[in-house]
Design an enzyme around this catalytic site. Structure first.
Site, short mmCIF file in Angstrom:
data_model
loop_
_atom_site.label_atom_id
_atom_site.label_comp_id
_atom_site.label_asym_id
_atom_site.label_seq_id
_atom_site.Cartn_x
_atom_site.Cartn_y
_atom_site.Cartn_z
N ASP A 1 0.85 -1.20 0.00
CA ASP A 1 0.00 0.00 0.00
C ASP A 1 0.88 1.24 0.00
O ASP A 1 1.95 1.26 0.61
CB ASP A 1 -0.95 0.02 1.20
CG ASP A 1 -2.18 0.87 0.92
OD1 ASP A 1 -3.26 0.29 0.63
OD2 ASP A 1 -2.07 2.12 0.97
N ASP B 1 4.44 1.80 -4.04
CA ASP B 1 3.51 2.05 -5.13
C ASP B 1 3.21 0.73 -5.86
O ASP B 1 4.10 0.13 -6.46
CB ASP B 1 4.16 3.07 -6.08
CG ASP B 1 3.24 3.46 -7.21
OD1 ASP B 1 2.18 2.80 -7.37
OD2 ASP B 1 3.57 4.41 -7.93
N ASP C 1 -7.67 -4.35 -5.31
CA ASP C 1 -8.88 -3.76 -4.71
C ASP C 1 -8.62 -2.25 -4.74
O ASP C 1 -8.24 -1.65 -3.75
CB ASP C 1 -9.03 -4.28 -3.27
CG ASP C 1 -10.30 -3.81 -2.61
OD1 ASP C 1 -11.31 -3.65 -3.31
OD2 ASP C 1 -10.29 -3.59 -1.39
N CYS D 1 -15.14 -0.02 -4.96
CA CYS D 1 -16.43 0.23 -4.30
C CYS D 1 -17.07 1.48 -4.91
O CYS D 1 -17.75 2.23 -4.21
CB CYS D 1 -16.29 0.30 -2.79
SG CYS D 1 -15.19 1.58 -2.21
C1 LIG Z 1 -10.15 0.42 -1.40
S1 LIG Z 1 -8.72 0.65 -0.44
C2 LIG Z 1 -8.18 -1.01 -0.18
C3 LIG Z 1 -8.94 -1.73 0.88
C4 LIG Z 1 -8.27 -3.02 1.29
N1 LIG Z 1 -8.07 -3.91 0.17
C5 LIG Z 1 -9.05 -3.74 2.35
O1 LIG Z 1 -9.70 -4.75 2.08
O2 LIG Z 1 -9.02 -3.28 3.52
C6 LIG Z 1 -7.57 1.25 -1.60
C7 LIG Z 1 -6.16 1.37 -1.07
O3 LIG Z 1 -5.32 1.66 -2.19
C8 LIG Z 1 -4.22 2.39 -1.71
N2 LIG Z 1 -3.50 2.97 -2.85
C9 LIG Z 1 -3.75 4.09 -3.55
N3 LIG Z 1 -2.83 4.26 -4.53
C10 LIG Z 1 -1.99 3.20 -4.46
C11 LIG Z 1 -0.83 2.81 -5.18
N4 LIG Z 1 -0.35 3.53 -6.20
N5 LIG Z 1 -0.18 1.70 -4.79
C12 LIG Z 1 -0.63 0.95 -3.76
N6 LIG Z 1 -1.73 1.28 -3.04
C13 LIG Z 1 -2.40 2.38 -3.39
C14 LIG Z 1 -4.85 3.37 -0.74
O4 LIG Z 1 -3.90 3.87 0.17
C15 LIG Z 1 -5.92 2.49 -0.08
O5 LIG Z 1 -5.43 1.97 1.12
#
Ligand SMILES: C[S@@+](CC[C@H](N)C(=O)[O-])C[C@H]1O[C@@H](n2cnc3c(N)ncnc32)[C@H](O)[C@@H]1O
Length: 392
Positions: A154, A182, A252, A314
């Site tokens: 994350d 990333d 996700d 979502c």
């Molecule tokens: C919908 S949430 C994920 C929820 C998680 N899968 C769960 O079940 O609890 C999306 C996540 O993507 C992360 N995110 C955003 N850009 C990202 C990137 N470039 N690389 C990795 N994670 C990223 C955000 O910080 C956030 O925590």
């Protein structure tokens, strides 16, 4: 009392929708979203048993009923899930929750995890893992019999910290490692060497792998340091090669969260500014869909042939769901869609047609017959779109 609470909530939401800015209404109409999805206030809620605990410690239906002070019913054959009526006691005040015996998790999210069809030896990559609800469920499903592992990534520092806390709190992290980074560029391969070691220890100890085994050679640490990992996975040499790709990938993705009524309430409280910034700014939306596509593309690179990748958001918007899936299939000829399995009683809503596509477009028909779109009206769950790809 319960009815009064539900009526109060319904009135708040009605008020929010009446005072919503025209940009929001335009967003709903452009995405063919029935605004009644936000008016459903009696959705069942769900908990999931922490199956890492000994079975004797699992709360029963009666325990949950007493603790939640509301009607509770099991979801048969579905990973220790129970549904319960809202407006009882708060989940966080319930004993089973305070003692880490249950997780709160919407069943739509669990169906995204179930679509991975997790096997005991699977190496799973979760590219947007925080705060970790799905990661914890994956860990429970993986169990401790095989040599499987989970790698969570994350980009958010505080969210990955929450994820680590969750793994520790529920004690489900002994096969998981976390990276703060990333997901569009993440390139650390599956920890197959550590996994062989887990298997060897498992054979010695009759299936009981000991994740803190001190004999694992620390000098073989790879070049990318995990943010957190148990000892065995912390020093993985990170060898590459097709064998070290992942057996399952889940994206996700970060999204506009418009499928969640709680987010809409939050936007309304913050004066809709955040909403307009997040949804209505064309550049930001373009950046978001690019991010989602790049996450999918990188997840695909890290996936073995013959293996499954699940994509979910979502959001109820077309751009972040059907349109992204369409784009992905066009740019990855080795990808095919497979049906997302659902549960009886949780029906998908209609998959939307991507703008400017003919209704009888072949790819569009594939998307319509294989993906799912949960929402409060169709499935009586939170909003979630799920696609399941198989790599040829
Ligand atoms: C919908 S949430 C994920 C929820 C998680 N899968 C769960 O079940 O609890 C999306 C996540 O993507 C992360 N995110 C955003 N850009 C990202 C990137 N470039 N690389 C990795 N994670 C990223 C955000 O910080 C956030 O925590």
């Amino acid at each position: 009392m319960v009815e009064a609470q539900a009526e109060g909530e319904a009135a708040v939401i009605e008020d929010i929708l009446q005072h919503a800015p025209s940009s929001f209404l335009k967003f709903l109409s452009e995405n063919d979203i029935n605004k009644d999805v936000y008016k459903v206030v009696d959705l069942p809620r769900f908990v999931r048993v922490n199956t890492a605990l000994n079975e004797a410690e699992w709360p029963t239906e009666l325990d949950l009923q007493e603790q939640l002070e509301t009607d509770v019913w099991p979801i048969p054959d579905f990973f220790g899930f129970y549904a319960f009526k809202p407006h009882g006691r708060r989940l966080m005040d319930c004993e089973a929750y305070k003692t880490n015996k249950i997780f709160g998790m919407d069943i739509s999210s669990a169906l995204a995890v179930a679509a991975l069809d997790i096997q005991p030896d699977d190496h799973i990559l979760d590219l947007c893992c925080a705060p970790g609800a799905k990661l914890c469920m994956m860990s429970n499903l993986l169990g401790r019999e095989g040599a499987g592992t989970i790698t969570g990534v994350d980009v958010s520092a505080h969210r990955i910290a929450t994820c680590r806390k969750l793994l520790k709190r529920y004690q489900v992290g002994d096969r998981c490692r976390l990276f703060h980074g990333d997901g569009t560029k993440f390139h650390v391969h599956a920890p197959i060497q550590s996994a062989r070691h887990i298997k060897a220890i498992g054979a010695r100890t009759n299936g009981q792998a000991e994740p803190n085994d001190a004999t694992f050679p620390q000098s073989t640490a790879g070049s990318v340091k995990p943010y957190w990992a148990p000892r065995l996975l912390r020093f993985d040499p990170q060898v590459s090669g097709s064998e070290a790709l992942y057996d399952k990938v889940v994206v996700d993705a970060e999204c506009t969260h418009d499928g969640s009524i709680q987010h809409i309430i939050k936007y309304s409280k913050n004066g809709w500014k955040d909403f307009e910034n997040n949804f209505m700014d064309a550049n930001r939306l373009d950046n978001l869909t690019s991010l989602q596509r790049n996450l999918m593309a990188n997840g695909w690179k890290m996936l073995k042939r013959g293996a499954i990748m699940v994509y979910s958001t979502c959001s109820l918007s077309i751009a972040q769901n059907e349109e992204n899936v369409y784009w992905f299939l066009q740019h990855h000829p080795d990808a095919s869609l497979h049906v997302v399995p659902t549960l009886a009683g949780f029906t998908s809503g209609h998959i939307k047609t991507v703008p400017n596509m003919m209704e009888d477009d072949q790819v569009m028909n594939e998307i319509k017959s294989k993906c799912v779109r949960f929402d409060p009206i169709a499935s009586r769950t939170s909003g979630l779109f799920i696609a399941r790809f198989l790599k040829a």
